[in-house]
Design a protein around this motif. Structure first.
Motif, PDB file in Angstrom:
ATOM      1  N   VAL A   2       0.812  -1.217  -0.092  1.00 26.21           N
ATOM      2  CA  VAL A   2       0.053  -0.041  -0.108  1.00 26.21           C
ATOM      3  C   VAL A   2       1.037   1.230   0.087  1.00 26.21           C
ATOM      4  O   VAL A   2       1.661   1.370   0.976  1.00 26.21           O
ATOM      5  N   GLN A   3       0.651   2.188  -1.048  1.00 29.08           N
ATOM      6  CA  GLN A   3       1.296   3.465  -0.940  1.00 29.08           C
ATOM      7  C   GLN A   3       0.487   4.550  -0.541  1.00 29.08           C
ATOM      8  O   GLN A   3      -0.818   4.620  -0.958  1.00 29.08           O
ATOM      9  N   LEU A   4       0.938   5.279   0.326  1.00 27.14           N
ATOM     10  CA  LEU A   4       0.117   6.399   1.059  1.00 27.14           C
ATOM     11  C   LEU A   4       0.760   7.774   0.703  1.00 27.14           C
ATOM     12  O   LEU A   4       1.837   7.906   0.704  1.00 27.14           O
ATOM     13  N   SER A  21      -5.063  15.172   4.374  1.00 28.82           N
ATOM     14  CA  SER A  21      -5.565  13.916   3.675  1.00 28.82           C
ATOM     15  C   SER A  21      -4.555  12.878   3.139  1.00 28.82           C
ATOM     16  O   SER A  21      -3.143  13.206   3.037  1.00 28.82           O
ATOM     17  N   CYS A  22      -4.936  11.727   3.512  1.00 32.12           N
ATOM     18  CA  CYS A  22      -3.852  10.571   3.178  1.00 32.12           C
ATOM     19  C   CYS A  22      -4.545   9.749   1.951  1.00 32.12           C
ATOM     20  O   CYS A  22      -5.697   9.005   2.330  1.00 32.12           O
ATOM     21  N   ALA A  23      -4.254   9.600   0.853  1.00 25.35           N
ATOM     22  CA  ALA A  23      -4.914   8.981  -0.202  1.00 25.35           C
ATOM     23  C   ALA A  23      -4.007   7.685  -0.461  1.00 25.35           C
ATOM     24  O   ALA A  23      -2.816   7.683  -0.402  1.00 25.35           O
ATOM     25  N   ALA A  24      -4.704   6.414  -0.361  1.00 28.89           N
ATOM     26  CA  ALA A  24      -4.023   5.054  -0.391  1.00 28.89           C
ATOM     27  C   ALA A  24      -4.088   4.865  -2.148  1.00 28.89           C
ATOM     28  O   ALA A  24      -5.020   5.098  -2.707  1.00 28.89           O
ATOM     29  N   SER A  25      -2.980   4.164  -2.437  1.00 32.46           N
ATOM     30  CA  SER A  25      -3.111   3.436  -3.752  1.00 32.46           C
ATOM     31  C   SER A  25      -3.881   2.417  -4.117  1.00 32.46           C
ATOM     32  O   SER A  25      -4.279   2.232  -5.226  1.00 32.46           O
ATOM     33  N   ASN A  76     -10.717   5.678  -0.383  1.00 32.73           N
ATOM     34  CA  ASN A  76      -9.364   5.000  -0.190  1.00 32.73           C
ATOM     35  C   ASN A  76      -8.791   6.308   0.471  1.00 32.73           C
ATOM     36  O   ASN A  76      -7.451   6.390   0.352  1.00 32.73           O
ATOM     37  N   THR A  77      -9.411   7.140   1.577  1.00 31.56           N
ATOM     38  CA  THR A  77      -8.783   8.114   1.756  1.00 31.56           C
ATOM     39  C   THR A  77      -8.898   8.565   3.503  1.00 31.56           C
ATOM     40  O   THR A  77     -10.055   8.029   3.818  1.00 31.56           O
ATOM     41  N   VAL A  78      -7.949   8.786   4.306  1.00 30.98           N
ATOM     42  CA  VAL A  78      -8.521   9.168   5.529  1.00 30.98           C
ATOM     43  C   VAL A  78      -7.862  10.669   6.094  1.00 30.98           C
ATOM     44  O   VAL A  78      -7.043  11.120   5.191  1.00 30.98           O
ATOM     45  N   TYR A  79      -8.548  11.145   6.791  1.00 31.91           N
ATOM     46  CA  TYR A  79      -8.323  12.715   6.803  1.00 31.91           C
ATOM     47  C   TYR A  79      -8.151  13.015   8.300  1.00 31.91           C
ATOM     48  O   TYR A  79      -8.332  12.215   9.395  1.00 31.91           O
ATOM     49  N   LEU A  80      -7.452  14.187   8.553  1.00 31.71           N
ATOM     50  CA  LEU A  80      -7.190  14.547   9.757  1.00 31.71           C
ATOM     51  C   LEU A  80      -7.423  16.037  10.017  1.00 31.71           C
ATOM     52  O   LEU A  80      -6.871  16.814   9.392  1.00 31.71           O
ATOM     53  N   GLN A  81      -8.557  16.583  10.658  1.00 34.87           N
ATOM     54  CA  GLN A  81      -8.931  18.039  10.572  1.00 34.87           C
ATOM     55  C   GLN A  81      -8.185  18.448  11.983  1.00 34.87           C
ATOM     56  O   GLN A  81      -8.661  17.968  12.897  1.00 34.87           O
ATOM     57  N   MET A  82      -7.800  19.395  11.821  1.00 39.47           N
ATOM     58  CA  MET A  82      -6.726  19.752  12.832  1.00 39.47           C
ATOM     59  C   MET A  82      -7.364  21.404  13.078  1.00 39.47           C
ATOM     60  O   MET A  82      -7.285  22.348  12.524  1.00 39.47           O
ATOM     61  N   ASN A  83      -7.894  21.634  14.358  1.00 39.83           N
ATOM     62  CA  ASN A  83      -8.577  23.101  14.755  1.00 39.83           C
ATOM     63  C   ASN A  83      -7.725  23.491  15.905  1.00 39.83           C
ATOM     64  O   ASN A  83      -7.105  22.636  16.785  1.00 39.83           O
TER      65      ASN A  83
END
Length: 112
Positions: A2-4, A21-25, A76-83
């Motif tokens: 898996v490439q991120l 955002s983190c998109a996986a291959s 195929n994506t994970v997110y991190l919302q930073m406030n």
């Protein structure tokens, strides 16, 4: 394999927000855990947040109430919302999948 690929880092003022955002291959349906780590200069890499396939989340005490991790399996994506960002949040942020796959990182810099 898996490439991120992370994106969304940048320079912000204290109190501001960023969304990483983190998109996986490949499909992440088979990945049980996805998370975000960070590493500041001269410091060890630390876990920031984790999200399981079922939606359970966990956060480091230092970011609870300020950061939110989410996972979109269909995209195929994970997110991190930073406030409410603080200067101590400054670091390179890395995406991780099942503890064995890593992205290249994206720089987050928070100015005072």
């Amino acid at each position: 394999q898996v490439q991120l690929v992370e994106s969304g880092g940048g320079l912000v003022q204290a109190g501001g927000s960023l969304r990483l955002s983190c998109a996986a291959s490949t499909s992440i349906f088979s990945i049980t855990y996805m998370g975000w780590y960070r590493q500041a200069p001269g410091k060890q890499r630390e876990l920031v947040a984790v999200c399981t396939f079922g939606g359970s989340t966990n956060y480091a005490d230092s970011v609870k109430g300020r950061f939110t991790i989410s996972r979109d399996n269909a995209r195929n994506t994970v997110y991190l919302q930073m406030n409410s960002l603080k200067p101590e949040d400054t670091a390179v942020y890395y995406c991780n999948a099942d503890d064995i796959h890593w992205g290249q990182g994206t720089q987050v810099t928070v100015s005072s």
